[in-house]
Design a protein around this motif. Sequence first.
Motif, short mmCIF file in Angstrom:
data_model
loop_
_atom_site.label_atom_id
_atom_site.label_comp_id
_atom_site.label_asym_id
_atom_site.label_seq_id
_atom_site.Cartn_x
_atom_site.Cartn_y
_atom_site.Cartn_z
N GLN A 64 8.23 -2.41 0.04
CA GLN A 64 7.88 -3.50 -0.87
C GLN A 64 6.38 -3.73 -0.82
N SER A 65 5.74 -3.74 -1.98
CA SER A 65 4.28 -3.92 -2.00
C SER A 65 3.86 -5.39 -2.00
N HIS A 66 4.69 -6.27 -2.58
CA HIS A 66 4.26 -7.67 -2.75
C HIS A 66 4.40 -8.44 -1.43
N HIS A 67 3.39 -9.27 -1.14
CA HIS A 67 3.37 -9.96 0.17
C HIS A 67 4.56 -10.88 0.36
N ALA A 68 5.05 -11.50 -0.73
CA ALA A 68 6.19 -12.42 -0.58
C ALA A 68 7.45 -11.66 -0.18
N TRP A 69 7.58 -10.44 -0.69
CA TRP A 69 8.77 -9.64 -0.36
C TRP A 69 8.66 -9.06 1.04
N GLY A 70 7.44 -8.77 1.47
CA GLY A 70 7.24 -8.33 2.86
C GLY A 70 7.58 -9.47 3.82
N SER A 71 7.14 -10.70 3.50
CA SER A 71 7.45 -11.86 4.34
C SER A 71 8.96 -12.10 4.37
N ALA A 72 9.58 -11.92 3.20
CA ALA A 72 11.03 -12.13 3.12
C ALA A 72 11.77 -11.14 4.02
N LEU A 73 11.31 -9.89 4.02
CA LEU A 73 11.96 -8.89 4.88
C LEU A 73 11.75 -9.23 6.35
N ARG A 74 10.53 -9.65 6.69
CA ARG A 74 10.27 -9.99 8.10
C ARG A 74 11.13 -11.18 8.53
N SER A 75 11.31 -12.14 7.61
CA SER A 75 12.13 -13.30 7.99
C SER A 75 13.62 -12.95 8.03
N SER A 76 13.98 -11.77 7.50
CA SER A 76 15.37 -11.29 7.61
C SER A 76 15.52 -10.36 8.81
N GLY A 77 14.51 -10.30 9.67
CA GLY A 77 14.63 -9.50 10.89
C GLY A 77 14.10 -8.09 10.79
N PHE A 78 13.40 -7.77 9.72
CA PHE A 78 12.86 -6.41 9.57
C PHE A 78 11.55 -6.26 10.34
N LEU A 79 11.27 -5.04 10.74
CA LEU A 79 10.00 -4.67 11.35
C LEU A 79 9.25 -3.78 10.37
N LYS A 80 7.93 -3.80 10.50
CA LYS A 80 7.09 -2.99 9.60
C LYS A 80 6.70 -1.70 10.33
N ALA A 81 6.72 -0.58 9.63
CA ALA A 81 6.31 0.69 10.24
C ALA A 81 5.35 1.40 9.30
N ARG A 82 4.72 2.46 9.81
CA ARG A 82 3.74 3.21 9.01
C ARG A 82 4.40 3.74 7.73
N SER A 83 3.70 3.62 6.62
CA SER A 83 4.26 4.03 5.33
C SER A 83 3.54 5.25 4.77
N ASN A 84 4.33 6.20 4.30
CA ASN A 84 3.78 7.36 3.59
C ASN A 84 3.97 7.22 2.09
N PHE A 85 4.40 6.05 1.67
CA PHE A 85 4.72 5.80 0.27
C PHE A 85 3.47 5.17 -0.36
N ILE A 86 2.73 5.99 -1.09
CA ILE A 86 1.40 5.60 -1.55
C ILE A 86 1.43 5.25 -3.04
N PHE A 87 0.75 4.17 -3.39
CA PHE A 87 0.55 3.82 -4.80
C PHE A 87 -0.89 4.14 -5.16
N ALA A 88 -1.08 4.80 -6.29
CA ALA A 88 -2.43 5.14 -6.75
C ALA A 88 -2.57 4.76 -8.21
N ALA A 89 -3.63 4.03 -8.53
CA ALA A 89 -3.87 3.58 -9.91
C ALA A 89 -5.10 4.29 -10.46
N SER A 90 -4.97 4.84 -11.67
CA SER A 90 -6.11 5.48 -12.32
C SER A 90 -7.20 4.45 -12.56
N LYS A 91 -8.39 4.93 -12.90
CA LYS A 91 -9.51 3.99 -13.10
C LYS A 91 -9.18 2.96 -14.19
#
Lengths: 370, 82
Positions: A314-341
């Motif tokens: 999840q990229s959005h901070h609110a969804w990251g907080s929601a996962l953490r409050s559901s007991g999730f841990l964060k780990a290194r991500s290889n899932f990259i978002f890239a936006a053109s100029k």
Amino acid sequence: MAIAIQPYSADLIPAVRAFNKRLATGGVAPEFHFPESNIPDWLPKLDGRRIYQEYYLAVDGESVRGGFILKFQDFFLAGKLQPVVYYHLPVSEGIINKAYAGVGVHMLRSALKLRPMLFALGMGGFDRPLPQMLQALGWNLCAVPFYFKANHAAKFLREIAPLRQSESRQLLAGLAAFTGAGWAVMKLVDAVRTARPEPALLVEKIDAFSECDDDLWQQCREHYKLVAARDCQTLNILYPRDKTFLRIRISRRGKPIGWAVMLDSQMRDNKYFGNLRLGSIVDCLALPADASPVMHGATDFLKQRGVDLTISNQSHHAWGSALRSSGFLKARSNFIFAASKALAELLAPFQSTQNQLFMNRGDGDGPVNL
Amino acid sequence: MSSQLFERVRGIAADILELSPNQITLQSSSENVQTWDSVRHLNLILAFEQEFGLQLDPEEIDQMNNIEGITSILEQKLNHHG
């Protein structure tokens, strides 16, 4: 002979087969071969559809030297719905024959010429050739955070591949599983992190999306800096009934406040997840303020089904907080978002807005490998 | 082909391909230079665009797999731009 980028037509199927054969001979894994049909299995271009894919080839006389896919979809961005295009599966003969080292650049520049508002997603990490090329071209890149929660700690600690990268870690993981210490640690993390769910919530399993999800989309879209269309019609195309997707809707006092799409998959000797039963929260939507009840609902739903491990990007901070409050841990991500100029200009300043984008495994090429 | 242009191309290519300038010849190509991969190819293109203040078309890029091709395309572009 000069290489030309052109749409994939049926007469080029034999040349694509020959291209794939050369890739296979050069040791390229089948998942990086180009489709041997000019009509996409997933998201073909159909009348009236705003979400579809087009295939393009790099043609050198009678030979194919590369190909890429553009996925067209509307996004809510800068106050309006507008098409933003996902650039994916760029495959070049350059990976097996350096005489074609320029094909990758040629394809990327051609795609940008066709559609300046491009993004790429996934890609396996910042150190891979495509993200490096995108970075060199001035694209903006960020990792979409990865979160996980183990329901069966002993099995998780035995199976999870990153813990087994060294003998000592393998020993530690095995020992913890044997003594039960692993379970105790996981339970402690869960107890500390998991917030109590709201009593007034109803979580129901649904078979398809309906008009109330259109209302939710209308309410939610302005709360995200960049979000792909998640109206009822698009969702039923992305997550059709005949596939193995699990859908839930979360309501508060009878009013729908969000939904989630999940997968429950038994892994078999998977390079990341071993033989775990993997639950994935693939996609979701709610107001940022309602992210927590949706993530709680999805996490509990998957746990009740008996998954060993639940994951989500999840990229959005609110969804990251929601996962953490559901007991999730964060780990290194290889899932990259890239936006053109061109896209990044509308997201500027990217460093500040990257955690306000709404991107997850439902975006890009969907929940592949889950 | 202008020897002055070749020297500028050689200097840039040597820097990006991590070779000494005298290791770069007109025949140097992605096939015979080990460090010349797809990412370095892009870096070469971007460096030439910046150095010469021009934009290379996608169709020109795949003809730039060797130093001779690069120099030739750049010479045409520079002459065309006057």
